[in-house]
Enzyme design. Sequence first.
Site, PDB file in Angstrom:
ATOM      1  N   CYS A 131       0.841  -1.198   0.000  1.00  0.00           N
ATOM      2  CA  CYS A 131       0.000   0.000   0.000  1.00  0.00           C
ATOM      3  C   CYS A 131       0.879   1.253   0.000  1.00  0.00           C
ATOM      4  CB  CYS A 131      -0.928   0.017   1.207  1.00  0.00           C
ATOM      5  SG  CYS A 131      -2.018   1.475   1.212  1.00  0.00           S
ATOM      6  N   CYS A 134      -0.227   4.102   2.403  1.00  0.00           N
ATOM      7  CA  CYS A 134       0.139   3.831   3.796  1.00  0.00           C
ATOM      8  C   CYS A 134       1.653   3.952   3.996  1.00  0.00           C
ATOM      9  CB  CYS A 134      -0.350   2.448   4.223  1.00  0.00           C
ATOM     10  SG  CYS A 134      -2.162   2.335   4.309  1.00  0.00           S
TER      11      CYS A 134
END
Length: 175
Positions: A131, A134
């Site tokens: 991700c 993130c």
Amino acid sequence: MSIDTLKSALPDYAKDLKLNIGSLSNETILNDQQKYGCMLACAYAIGTADIISAMRAEAEARLSPEAAKAAKAAAAIMGMNNVYYRSIHLLSNETYKTLPARLRMNVIGAPGIEKPDFELFSMAVSAVNGCGMCLDAHEAELRKAGFTSEQIQAAIRIASVVNAVACVLAAEQVA
């Protein structure tokens, strides 16, 4: 099971992984809580029994119960957040970025250990789960906390090696 057991279970074609997992165990740029917390968090994120067993055995003597719990919590919360935020990031419709997530994430605010170490565990799990949104968020928090590029890279290196070891061992069980 231990890291040495994992190393001996790796086939000859994965010699680089054997060397890398050994050198990561001796890494000094991170303290033991950071290093073994990342390893344990990644093992739980990957979810392979052998990897979890080995990393738990290695971490047991080096992590407090609170740090071990935080590593597992990082794997759990990032398992949710990485899917959610990666999806929001990939969707072309910008509306989703403006909507509140409405997902409980209390452990991020109160992980039971030093917040920067929890961020490092979360960074490693986010690398395993892929991700980018993130990764950027955790990297920014780690920078604010004073982490160096080399320390952040060490967490990503741990994630990559633990993941690769798990993949090779899983493939060998099928072969």
